[in-house]
Design a protein around this motif. Structure first.
Motif, PDB file in Angstrom:
ATOM      1  N   SER A 109      11.291 -11.797  12.852  1.00  0.00           N
ATOM      2  CA  SER A 109      11.383 -11.871  11.390  1.00  0.00           C
ATOM      3  C   SER A 109      10.757 -13.132  10.818  1.00  0.00           C
ATOM      4  CB  SER A 109      12.857 -11.781  10.958  1.00  0.00           C
ATOM      5  OG  SER A 109      13.604 -12.846  11.533  1.00  0.00           O
ATOM      6  N   GLU A 110      10.679 -14.202  11.604  1.00  0.00           N
ATOM      7  CA  GLU A 110      10.138 -15.451  11.069  1.00  0.00           C
ATOM      8  C   GLU A 110       8.608 -15.464  11.007  1.00  0.00           C
ATOM      9  OE1 GLU A 110      11.455 -16.582  15.348  1.00  0.00           O
ATOM     10  OE2 GLU A 110      11.901 -15.055  13.842  1.00  0.00           O
ATOM     11  N   ILE A 111       7.947 -14.497  11.622  1.00  0.00           N
ATOM     12  CA  ILE A 111       6.486 -14.437  11.585  1.00  0.00           C
ATOM     13  C   ILE A 111       6.029 -14.016  10.193  1.00  0.00           C
ATOM     14  CG2 ILE A 111       4.420 -13.352  12.527  1.00  0.00           C
ATOM     15  CD1 ILE A 111       5.859 -15.259  14.445  1.00  0.00           C
ATOM     16  N   ARG A 112       5.163 -14.836   9.577  1.00  0.00           N
ATOM     17  CA  ARG A 112       4.721 -14.572   8.207  1.00  0.00           C
ATOM     18  C   ARG A 112       3.218 -14.348   8.082  1.00  0.00           C
ATOM     19  NH1 ARG A 112       8.106 -16.304   4.359  1.00  0.00           N
ATOM     20  NH2 ARG A 112       6.877 -14.860   3.081  1.00  0.00           N
ATOM     21  N   SER A 113       2.444 -14.692   9.100  1.00  0.00           N
ATOM     22  CA  SER A 113       1.002 -14.442   9.034  1.00  0.00           C
ATOM     23  C   SER A 113       0.430 -14.343  10.439  1.00  0.00           C
ATOM     24  CB  SER A 113       0.271 -15.530   8.238  1.00  0.00           C
ATOM     25  OG  SER A 113       0.414 -16.801   8.831  1.00  0.00           O
ATOM     26  N   ALA A 114      -0.674 -13.593  10.539  1.00  0.00           N
ATOM     27  CA  ALA A 114      -1.367 -13.398  11.820  1.00  0.00           C
ATOM     28  C   ALA A 114      -2.841 -13.695  11.617  1.00  0.00           C
ATOM     29  CB  ALA A 114      -1.164 -11.967  12.314  1.00  0.00           C
ATOM     30  N   TRP A 115      -3.462 -14.311  12.599  1.00  0.00           N
ATOM     31  CA  TRP A 115      -4.832 -14.790  12.470  1.00  0.00           C
ATOM     32  C   TRP A 115      -5.641 -14.477  13.717  1.00  0.00           C
ATOM     33  CZ3 TRP A 115      -6.148 -18.320   8.323  1.00  0.00           C
ATOM     34  CH2 TRP A 115      -5.060 -18.695   7.524  1.00  0.00           C
ATOM     35  N   VAL A 116      -6.938 -14.340  13.535  1.00  0.00           N
ATOM     36  CA  VAL A 116      -7.895 -14.359  14.636  1.00  0.00           C
ATOM     37  C   VAL A 116      -8.732 -15.623  14.488  1.00  0.00           C
ATOM     38  CG1 VAL A 116     -10.014 -13.331  15.558  1.00  0.00           C
ATOM     39  CG2 VAL A 116      -8.037 -11.878  15.051  1.00  0.00           C
ATOM     40  N   PHE A 117      -8.829 -16.400  15.549  1.00  0.00           N
ATOM     41  CA  PHE A 117      -9.702 -17.571  15.602  1.00  0.00           C
ATOM     42  C   PHE A 117     -10.727 -17.345  16.711  1.00  0.00           C
ATOM     43  CE2 PHE A 117      -6.372 -19.432  13.180  1.00  0.00           C
ATOM     44  CZ  PHE A 117      -6.849 -20.585  12.592  1.00  0.00           C
ATOM     45  N   VAL A 118     -11.959 -17.725  16.450  1.00  0.00           N
ATOM     46  CA  VAL A 118     -12.982 -17.757  17.498  1.00  0.00           C
ATOM     47  C   VAL A 118     -13.476 -19.197  17.586  1.00  0.00           C
ATOM     48  CG1 VAL A 118     -15.228 -16.947  18.278  1.00  0.00           C
ATOM     49  CG2 VAL A 118     -13.656 -15.351  17.157  1.00  0.00           C
ATOM     50  N   LEU A 119     -13.387 -19.778  18.785  1.00  0.00           N
ATOM     51  CA  LEU A 119     -13.769 -21.172  19.012  1.00  0.00           C
ATOM     52  C   LEU A 119     -15.019 -21.205  19.879  1.00  0.00           C
ATOM     53  CD1 LEU A 119     -10.351 -20.866  19.413  1.00  0.00           C
ATOM     54  CD2 LEU A 119     -10.630 -23.280  18.884  1.00  0.00           C
ATOM     55  N   ARG A 120     -15.952 -22.058  19.506  1.00  0.00           N
ATOM     56  CA  ARG A 120     -17.258 -22.073  20.145  1.00  0.00           C
ATOM     57  C   ARG A 120     -17.173 -22.506  21.613  1.00  0.00           C
ATOM     58  NH1 ARG A 120     -21.848 -21.534  17.624  1.00  0.00           N
ATOM     59  NH2 ARG A 120     -21.085 -22.248  15.583  1.00  0.00           N
ATOM     60  N   ALA A 121     -17.956 -21.827  22.459  1.00  0.00           N
ATOM     61  CA  ALA A 121     -18.000 -22.153  23.884  1.00  0.00           C
ATOM     62  C   ALA A 121     -18.345 -23.623  24.091  1.00  0.00           C
ATOM     63  CB  ALA A 121     -19.037 -21.270  24.578  1.00  0.00           C
ATOM     64  N   GLY A 122     -17.592 -24.287  24.968  1.00  0.00           N
ATOM     65  CA  GLY A 122     -17.850 -25.676  25.305  1.00  0.00           C
ATOM     66  C   GLY A 122     -17.344 -26.688  24.305  1.00  0.00           C
ATOM     67  N   ALA A 123     -16.698 -26.228  23.221  1.00  0.00           N
ATOM     68  CA  ALA A 123     -16.261 -27.157  22.166  1.00  0.00           C
ATOM     69  C   ALA A 123     -14.927 -27.819  22.512  1.00  0.00           C
ATOM     70  CB  ALA A 123     -16.138 -26.420  20.835  1.00  0.00           C
ATOM     71  N   ASP A 124     -14.747 -29.021  21.986  1.00  0.00           N
ATOM     72  CA  ASP A 124     -13.458 -29.699  21.946  1.00  0.00           C
ATOM     73  C   ASP A 124     -13.210 -29.950  20.466  1.00  0.00           C
ATOM     74  OD1 ASP A 124     -11.348 -31.479  21.839  1.00  0.00           O
ATOM     75  OD2 ASP A 124     -12.084 -32.773  23.446  1.00  0.00           O
ATOM     76  N   THR A 125     -12.327 -29.160  19.856  1.00  0.00           N
ATOM     77  CA  THR A 125     -12.193 -29.196  18.395  1.00  0.00           C
ATOM     78  C   THR A 125     -11.345 -30.358  17.896  1.00  0.00           C
ATOM     79  OG1 THR A 125     -10.254 -27.730  18.317  1.00  0.00           O
ATOM     80  CG2 THR A 125     -12.432 -26.686  18.350  1.00  0.00           C
ATOM     81  N   GLY A 126     -10.762 -31.133  18.810  1.00  0.00           N
ATOM     82  CA  GLY A 126     -10.011 -32.309  18.400  1.00  0.00           C
ATOM     83  C   GLY A 126      -8.545 -32.030  18.138  1.00  0.00           C
ATOM     84  N   ALA A 127      -7.802 -33.123  17.920  1.00  0.00           N
ATOM     85  CA  ALA A 127      -6.358 -33.025  17.731  1.00  0.00           C
ATOM     86  C   ALA A 127      -6.022 -32.452  16.353  1.00  0.00           C
ATOM     87  CB  ALA A 127      -5.720 -34.405  17.891  1.00  0.00           C
TER      88      ALA A 127
END
Length: 212
Positions: free
Chosen positions: A97-115
Motif C-alpha cells: 500500500s505504501e508504493i505510490r509510483s513506479a519508474w523505468v530507468f536506463v543507465l548508460r553502460a560503463g557509467a558511474d552516476t555518482g552519489a
C-alpha cells in the motif's frame, strides 16, 4: 533485511513476473533507451509508468478458474455457457500500500552516476535488463550490491531496498546499458533526488525527476 521488507519485495517481484506487465515495461525501456541514445552527454534517462499496469494483471487464480470452466463447457456439448464463482480477495492488488509510483530507468553502460539519495522516499529497485552495482553507504565507505536480471536468481541478487536518506551510487557494467524498475513511496511528481553540491562547500542540491 527484515521479514516484513522481504515480503514487500516478494509482492513486487510477483507482480513483475506477469508476462503482460513485463511486456509493458519493455515498451517503456525501449522509449527510455532511445531517449538516452539521443542525449549523448546524459548518464541516465527515466520515465514513470502507472501503477495500474501492475494492479490490473489477471491473477493466476483466475486463469485456473478459466481453464476449469472452459473444460466443463467442453464436456457439456449442449451447454451454451459454464461458470464458477471465485473469491473477491484474488482481485486485491498485491502491491504494498505504501508504493505510490513506479519508474523505468536506463543507465548508460560503463557509467558511474555518482552519489544520490531520496529525502522523501523509500526506494525498492529491481534489475530488469543488464547488470550493475548499486552501491550504498557514503563516499569512501561504499558497500557493493551487484544486481543481475536473471529471473531465476535469488531475490537478493535482483532487488535492493534503499531507505529514505540513504546514499547510493549506481556503477554500471561496461558491456550494456542497465535497465531497472524502481518503486517509490511518493507520487512521481513529488520524488526528490538529492546530490552533494558541486562546490567544495558542504551542502547538497535537490531536484525533482519530472522537473528536469
Amino acid at each position: 533485511m527484515t521479514e516484513e521488507e522481504r515480503s514487500r519485495l516478494e509482492a513486487l517481484d510477483a507482480a513483475l513476473r506477469s508476462d503482460n506487465v513485463r511486456e509493458h515495461i519493455r515498451s517503456v525501456v525501449v522509449r527510455v533507451r532511445d531517449e538516452l541514445a539521443r542525449k549523448k552527454d546524459a548518464l541516465m534517462s527515466w520515465e514513470p509508468f502507472p501503477l495500474d499496469v501492475l494492479a490490473t494483471t489477471l491473477p493466476p487464480e483466475i486463469r485456473s478458474v478459466v481453464v476449469r470452466v472452459r473444460d466443463e463447457l467442453a464436456r457439456k456439448k449442449d451447454a451454451l455457457m459454464s461458470w464458477e464463482p471465485f473469491p473477491l480477495e484474488v482481485l486485491a492488488t498485491t502491491i504494498p500500500s505504501e508504493i505510490r509510483s513506479a519508474w523505468v530507468f536506463v543507465l548508460r553502460a560503463g557509467a558511474d552516476t555518482g552519489a544520490e539519495r531520496h529525502p522523501n522516499s523509500h526506494q525498492r529497485m529491481m534489475s530488469f535488463e543488464g547488470s550493475g552495482d548499486l552501491q550504498t553507504g557514503e563516499p569512501g565507505k561504499w558497500q557493493s550490491n551487484v544486481l543481475v536480471s536473471d529471473p531465476d536468481a535469488p531475490l537478493e541478487r535482483r532487488w535492493i531496498s534503499i531507505p529514505t536518506n540513504v546514499w547510493h551510487r549506481p556503477v554500471i557494467n561496461a558491456e550494456t546499458d542497465w535497465a531497472v524498475v524502481s518503486f517509490h513511496t511518493v507520487p512521481a511528481e513529488e520524488l526528490i533526488e538529492e546530490r552533494p553540491a558541486d562546490s567544495r562547500e558542504a551542502g547538497t542540491r535537490q531536484m525533482k525527476y519530472l522537473g528536469k
